[in-house]
Design a protein around this motif. Structure first.
Motif, mmCIF file in Angstrom:
data_model
loop_
_atom_site.group_PDB
_atom_site.id
_atom_site.type_symbol
_atom_site.label_atom_id
_atom_site.label_comp_id
_atom_site.label_asym_id
_atom_site.label_seq_id
_atom_site.Cartn_x
_atom_site.Cartn_y
_atom_site.Cartn_z
ATOM 1 N N SER A 1 0.838 -1.194 0.000
ATOM 2 C CA SER A 1 0.000 0.000 0.000
ATOM 3 C C SER A 1 0.874 1.245 0.000
ATOM 4 O O SER A 1 1.739 1.411 0.840
ATOM 5 C CB SER A 1 -0.907 -0.006 1.224
ATOM 6 O OG SER A 1 -1.582 1.200 1.312
ATOM 7 N N LEU B 1 3.672 9.178 -2.070
ATOM 8 C CA LEU B 1 2.845 8.608 -3.139
ATOM 9 C C LEU B 1 3.659 8.501 -4.422
ATOM 10 O O LEU B 1 4.444 9.399 -4.747
ATOM 11 C CB LEU B 1 1.615 9.477 -3.398
ATOM 12 C CG LEU B 1 0.557 9.537 -2.315
ATOM 13 C CD1 LEU B 1 -0.652 10.326 -2.805
ATOM 14 C CD2 LEU B 1 0.128 8.155 -1.878
ATOM 15 N N GLN C 1 -4.969 10.223 6.565
ATOM 16 C CA GLN C 1 -5.975 9.693 5.653
ATOM 17 C C GLN C 1 -7.275 9.488 6.398
ATOM 18 O O GLN C 1 -7.290 9.155 7.574
ATOM 19 C CB GLN C 1 -5.507 8.420 4.964
ATOM 20 C CG GLN C 1 -5.334 7.217 5.841
ATOM 21 C CD GLN C 1 -4.849 6.022 5.036
ATOM 22 O OE1 GLN C 1 -4.070 6.163 4.096
ATOM 23 N NE2 GLN C 1 -5.273 4.843 5.402
ATOM 24 N N VAL D 1 -10.210 10.158 -3.543
ATOM 25 C CA VAL D 1 -10.246 8.952 -4.364
ATOM 26 C C VAL D 1 -11.618 8.303 -4.256
ATOM 27 O O VAL D 1 -12.094 8.018 -3.149
ATOM 28 C CB VAL D 1 -9.163 7.939 -3.911
ATOM 29 C CG1 VAL D 1 -9.211 6.679 -4.754
ATOM 30 C CG2 VAL D 1 -7.779 8.576 -3.960
ATOM 31 N N VAL E 1 2.088 11.223 2.484
ATOM 32 C CA VAL E 1 0.810 11.112 3.179
ATOM 33 C C VAL E 1 1.024 11.469 4.646
ATOM 34 O O VAL E 1 1.854 10.869 5.320
ATOM 35 C CB VAL E 1 0.235 9.684 3.061
ATOM 36 C CG1 VAL E 1 -1.079 9.570 3.818
ATOM 37 C CG2 VAL E 1 0.043 9.297 1.603
ATOM 38 N N ALA F 1 -0.162 4.250 0.448
ATOM 39 C CA ALA F 1 -0.855 5.372 1.078
ATOM 40 C C ALA F 1 -0.786 5.328 2.600
ATOM 41 O O ALA F 1 -1.612 5.919 3.263
ATOM 42 C CB ALA F 1 -2.303 5.402 0.611
ATOM 43 N N GLN G 1 -3.631 1.356 -5.654
ATOM 44 C CA GLN G 1 -2.520 1.532 -4.716
ATOM 45 C C GLN G 1 -2.979 2.050 -3.360
ATOM 46 O O GLN G 1 -2.222 2.002 -2.394
ATOM 47 C CB GLN G 1 -1.512 2.529 -5.285
ATOM 48 C CG GLN G 1 -0.863 2.088 -6.567
ATOM 49 C CD GLN G 1 0.045 3.176 -7.093
ATOM 50 O OE1 GLN G 1 0.867 3.726 -6.368
ATOM 51 N NE2 GLN G 1 -0.105 3.493 -8.361
ATOM 52 N N TYR G 2 -4.187 2.570 -3.283
ATOM 53 C CA TYR G 2 -4.657 3.218 -2.069
ATOM 54 C C TYR G 2 -5.689 2.352 -1.371
ATOM 55 O O TYR G 2 -6.589 1.821 -2.004
ATOM 56 C CB TYR G 2 -5.257 4.588 -2.400
ATOM 57 C CG TYR G 2 -4.371 5.427 -3.295
ATOM 58 C CD1 TYR G 2 -3.010 5.557 -3.045
ATOM 59 C CD2 TYR G 2 -4.889 6.068 -4.402
ATOM 60 C CE1 TYR G 2 -2.197 6.312 -3.871
ATOM 61 C CE2 TYR G 2 -4.084 6.841 -5.232
ATOM 62 C CZ TYR G 2 -2.738 6.950 -4.952
ATOM 63 O OH TYR G 2 -1.935 7.697 -5.773
ATOM 64 N N LEU H 1 -6.740 11.648 1.178
ATOM 65 C CA LEU H 1 -5.324 11.545 1.531
ATOM 66 C C LEU H 1 -4.774 12.952 1.677
ATOM 67 O O LEU H 1 -4.749 13.719 0.710
ATOM 68 C CB LEU H 1 -4.544 10.785 0.450
ATOM 69 C CG LEU H 1 -4.930 9.319 0.268
ATOM 70 C CD1 LEU H 1 -4.206 8.730 -0.931
ATOM 71 C CD2 LEU H 1 -4.640 8.514 1.522
#
Length: 156
Positions: A17, A25, A137, A49, A134, A19, A116-117, A127
């Motif tokens: 991950s 990122l 979140q 997102v 990051v 994130a 990816q998040y 984010l």
């Protein structure tokens, strides 16, 4: 053996991950609803997102009647995953309808960036970024809460 390797490779985005708080990122460039390229940059403070249409509708409702440039003034970017949308529907109906929005929708047409998040399918992932890293979140399940969070984010 080859099935185990294929399974491991398919799980790689979940295991790695990008994130997590403190992580940088990975840069990306995607087209928006006007076929204009957007590249993630160090000035971006918030990446919103949406993994599906329900989450995208939350963003639309949260932005409501906000003026054009509202997100950009806050260094915020909205990325929508549209990989599951049938190509004919997106090309003939969905994307042309998005062109009337008063905000930019960066389109992840193959789902590789959004994958990816972490996050729930039906929520908007927020984010918070500083220089591409990051720092926080959150997830929003209501347009009202998302609108309040955006309102609290001062324009730059």
């Amino acid at each position: 053996m080859k099935y185990a390797i294929a399974l491991l490779l398919s799980l790689t985005p979940l295991l790695a991950s990008a994130a997590d708080v403190g992580e940088r990122l990975a840069p990306f460039t995607l087209l928006d609803q006007h076929d204009q390229a957007y590249s993630l940059n160090a000035q971006t403070r918030v990446l919103l997102v949406a993994r599906n249409m329900d989450a995208a509708k939350l963003v639309k409702a949260a932005l409501g009647e906000q003026p054009k440039g509202y997100l950009e003034a806050r260094d915020a970017v909205f990325v929508a995953d549209i990989q599951r949308m049938p190509a004919l529907i997106s090309k003939l109906f969905a994307i042309p309808a998005m062109r009337d929005y008063n905000y930019r929708v960066v389109l992840d047409r193959d789902g590789k960036v959004v994958a990816q998040y972490p996050g729930a399918e039906d929520k908007v992932l927020w984010l918070q970024l500083e220089q591409g890293k990051v720092v926080a979140q959150k997830e929003y399940a209501s347009a009202e809460a998302l609108a309040a969070a955006l309102k609290a984010l001062p324009p730059q």
